[in-house]
Design an enzyme around this catalytic site. Structure first.
Site, PDB file in Angstrom:
ATOM      1  N   ASP A  17       0.826  -1.213   0.000  1.00 32.02           N
ATOM      2  CA  ASP A  17       0.000   0.000   0.000  1.00 32.02           C
ATOM      3  C   ASP A  17       0.860   1.263   0.000  1.00 32.02           C
ATOM      4  O   ASP A  17       1.961   1.266   0.569  1.00 32.02           O
ATOM      5  CB  ASP A  17      -0.894  -0.021   1.249  1.00 32.02           C
ATOM      6  N   GLY A  18       0.349   2.311  -0.620  1.00 31.39           N
ATOM      7  CA  GLY A  18       1.015   3.616  -0.555  1.00 31.39           C
ATOM      8  C   GLY A  18       1.544   4.136  -1.882  1.00 31.39           C
ATOM      9  O   GLY A  18       2.158   5.208  -1.910  1.00 31.39           O
ATOM     10  N   ASN A  19       1.272   3.406  -2.963  1.00 26.53           N
ATOM     11  CA  ASN A  19       1.779   3.861  -4.270  1.00 26.53           C
ATOM     12  C   ASN A  19       1.191   5.206  -4.673  1.00 26.53           C
ATOM     13  O   ASN A  19       1.898   6.083  -5.177  1.00 26.53           O
ATOM     14  CB  ASN A  19       1.420   2.856  -5.366  1.00 26.53           C
ATOM     15  N   GLY A  20      -0.116   5.353  -4.447  1.00 29.28           N
ATOM     16  CA  GLY A  20      -0.794   6.581  -4.848  1.00 29.28           C
ATOM     17  C   GLY A  20      -0.247   7.781  -4.089  1.00 29.28           C
ATOM     18  O   GLY A  20       0.032   8.845  -4.669  1.00 29.28           O
ATOM     19  N   ARG A  21      -0.058   7.618  -2.780  1.00 30.65           N
ATOM     20  CA  ARG A  21       0.460   8.730  -1.970  1.00 30.65           C
ATOM     21  C   ARG A  21       1.904   9.055  -2.339  1.00 30.65           C
ATOM     22  O   ARG A  21       2.306  10.216  -2.361  1.00 30.65           O
ATOM     23  CB  ARG A  21       0.344   8.382  -0.471  1.00 30.65           C
ATOM     24  N   ARG A  30      -0.975   8.856 -10.296  1.00 33.59           N
ATOM     25  CA  ARG A  30      -0.945   7.684  -9.421  1.00 33.59           C
ATOM     26  C   ARG A  30      -0.218   6.502 -10.061  1.00 33.59           C
ATOM     27  O   ARG A  30       0.469   5.732  -9.384  1.00 33.59           O
ATOM     28  CB  ARG A  30      -2.376   7.269  -9.048  1.00 33.59           C
ATOM     29  N   HIS A  34       2.517   3.285  -8.977  1.00 33.09           N
ATOM     30  CA  HIS A  34       2.396   1.839  -9.215  1.00 33.09           C
ATOM     31  C   HIS A  34       3.624   1.318  -9.971  1.00 33.09           C
ATOM     32  O   HIS A  34       4.105   0.222  -9.707  1.00 33.09           O
ATOM     33  CB  HIS A  34       1.115   1.529  -9.990  1.00 33.09           C
ATOM     34  N   SER A  62      -7.105  -5.765  -6.079  1.00 34.12           N
ATOM     35  CA  SER A  62      -8.184  -6.395  -5.319  1.00 34.12           C
ATOM     36  C   SER A  62      -9.494  -6.389  -6.100  1.00 34.12           C
ATOM     37  O   SER A  62      -9.665  -5.593  -7.031  1.00 34.12           O
ATOM     38  CB  SER A  62      -8.375  -5.686  -3.981  1.00 34.12           C
ATOM     39  N   ARG A  68     -11.924   1.909  -8.860  1.00 32.94           N
ATOM     40  CA  ARG A  68     -11.021   3.073  -9.022  1.00 32.94           C
ATOM     41  C   ARG A  68     -11.271   3.725 -10.384  1.00 32.94           C
ATOM     42  O   ARG A  68     -11.905   3.123 -11.260  1.00 32.94           O
ATOM     43  CB  ARG A  68      -9.570   2.608  -8.914  1.00 32.94           C
ATOM     44  N   LEU A 128      11.882 -19.634  -5.155  1.00 38.51           N
ATOM     45  CA  LEU A 128      10.817 -18.861  -4.502  1.00 38.51           C
ATOM     46  C   LEU A 128       9.474 -19.073  -5.205  1.00 38.51           C
ATOM     47  O   LEU A 128       9.372 -18.990  -6.422  1.00 38.51           O
ATOM     48  CB  LEU A 128      11.164 -17.368  -4.560  1.00 38.51           C
ATOM     49  N   ARG A 184      -5.178  -2.151   8.289  1.00 38.23           N
ATOM     50  CA  ARG A 184      -6.359  -2.888   7.821  1.00 38.23           C
ATOM     51  C   ARG A 184      -5.903  -4.141   7.079  1.00 38.23           C
ATOM     52  O   ARG A 184      -4.815  -4.186   6.516  1.00 38.23           O
ATOM     53  CB  ARG A 184      -7.144  -2.053   6.802  1.00 38.23           C
TER      54      ARG A 184
HETATM   55  C1  FPP Z   1      -2.161   0.096  -3.221  1.00 34.39           C
HETATM   56  O1  FPP Z   1      -1.645   1.409  -3.187  1.00 34.39           O
HETATM   57  C2  FPP Z   1      -1.580  -0.592  -4.337  1.00 34.39           C
HETATM   58  C3  FPP Z   1      -2.288  -1.120  -5.372  1.00 34.39           C
HETATM   59  C4  FPP Z   1      -3.740  -1.066  -5.490  1.00 34.39           C
HETATM   60  C5  FPP Z   1      -1.583  -1.760  -6.478  1.00 34.39           C
HETATM   61  C6  FPP Z   1      -0.362  -2.519  -6.067  1.00 34.39           C
HETATM   62  C7  FPP Z   1       0.426  -2.761  -7.272  1.00 34.39           C
HETATM   63  C8  FPP Z   1       1.760  -2.714  -7.314  1.00 34.39           C
HETATM   64  C9  FPP Z   1       2.670  -2.506  -6.184  1.00 34.39           C
HETATM   65  C10 FPP Z   1       2.440  -2.867  -8.577  1.00 34.39           C
HETATM   66  C11 FPP Z   1       2.686  -4.311  -8.835  1.00 34.39           C
HETATM   67  C12 FPP Z   1       1.619  -4.662  -9.684  1.00 34.39           C
HETATM   68  C13 FPP Z   1       1.655  -5.533 -10.638  1.00 34.39           C
HETATM   69  C14 FPP Z   1       0.726  -5.235 -11.694  1.00 34.39           C
HETATM   70  C15 FPP Z   1       2.573  -6.698 -10.684  1.00 34.39           C
HETATM   71  P1  FPP Z   1      -2.663   2.598  -3.312  1.00 34.39           P
HETATM   72  O2  FPP Z   1      -2.812   2.925  -4.749  1.00 34.39           O
HETATM   73  O3  FPP Z   1      -3.939   2.261  -2.625  1.00 34.39           O
HETATM   74  O4  FPP Z   1      -1.891   3.724  -2.551  1.00 34.39           O
HETATM   75  P2  FPP Z   1      -2.527   4.898  -1.691  1.00 34.39           P
HETATM   76  O5  FPP Z   1      -3.131   4.268  -0.466  1.00 34.39           O
HETATM   77  O6  FPP Z   1      -1.338   5.734  -1.361  1.00 34.39           O
HETATM   78  O7  FPP Z   1      -3.512   5.613  -2.563  1.00 34.39           O
END
Ligand code: FPP
Length: 235
Positions: A17-21, A30, A34, A62, A68, A128, A184
């Site tokens: 989690d946290g890619n968007g931020r 965003r 990712h 998910s 989204r 792995l 969560r």
């Molecule tokens: C949640 O961060 C992250 C996701 C919904 C996507 C996770 C995907 C990756 C890490 C890339 C790897 C993916 C593939 C396709 C192999 P968020 O977007 O909810 O972040 P935020 O809470 O900061 O908005």
């Protein structure tokens, strides 16, 4: 360290989690977060074998992520297809066995073909085990498992239901990490995390490092896993 402390984790699960931020903080779209998240995943995958991690299970998309913005959803689909095209041959050389856990419905033919090819290409690897949960939800999984058993007229027990879940035959995760400073489960591995040890990292996923992974493992190793028993019983 406690004498009854847990050994190194065999199976680590991560909510990335946290890619968007991460992207917003840099005034980037965003999807840039990712993309950076894919690079972090590559680093963490490579860090696993030297830390005795046999199975890594990550939450990449998910069942709820469909809601989204359309641009982000299609961006994540493209990112998966591109990452597979670029990375599978190297992962294969490194002995990684890839498995995609989740529903294939709603995915484009191109994405479905990419998932199937990557699984087939790495099926005989013995290093792995990398489970990428994509179009996955813990509730979806329990329902599909129970429905399948009911349709086949099979008894529903903890053993049969567990074996019918999409993550099977991987064992339950020992260590469940969530990055991004949120506390969560977000519908990840609801059944399988019953006795997982949880570690919440404040790091946004693109910033998560091998040292953060080591910190999670160190905390896990110092915990006493009791599985419902008393401390005296497990010592
Ligand atoms: C949640 O961060 C992250 C996701 C919904 C996507 C996770 C995907 C990756 C890490 C890339 C790897 C993916 C593939 C396709 C192999 P968020 O977007 O909810 O972040 P935020 O809470 O900061 O908005």
């Amino acid at each position: 360290m406690l004498s009854s402390s847990a050994p190194s984790p065999l199976h680590v699960a991560i909510v990335m989690d946290g890619n968007g931020r991460w992207a917003s903080k840099r005034f980037l779209p965003r999807l840039a977060g990712h993309k950076q998240g894919v690079d972090t995943l590559k680093r963490i995958v490579r860090a696993c074998p030297s830390r005795s991690i046999g199975t890594l299970t990550v939450f990449a998309f998910s069942s709820e992520n469909w809601s989204r913005p359309a641009e982000e959803v299609s961006g994540l689909m493209d990112l998966l297809a591109t990452a597979l095209a670029r990375e599978v041959s190297q992962l294969k050389k490194e002995g990684v066995r890839l498995r995609f856990v989740g529903s294939r419905s709603g995915l484009s033919d191109k994405v479905k073909a990419g998932l199937a090819a990557a699984e087939l290409d790495t099926v005989s690897n013995t290093g792995l085990e990398l489970n990428i949960c994509f179009n996955y939800g813990g509730r979806w999984d329990i329902v599909q498992a129970a429905s399948g058993l009911a349709e086949r007229g099979e008894p529903i027990t903890e053993q049969t239901l567990g074996a019918a879940l999409a993550l099977s035959p991987s064992a339950d995760p020992d260590l469940f990490i969530r990055t991004g400073g949120e506390y969560r489960i977000s519908n990840f591995l609801l059944w399988q995390s019953a006795y997982s040890e949880f570690f919440f990292s404040p790091a946004l996923w693109p910033d998560f490092t091998e040292q953060d992974l080591d910190a999670a493992i160190a905390e896990y190793s110092a915990r006493e896993r009791r599985f419902g028993k008393t401390s005296e019983q497990v010592r």
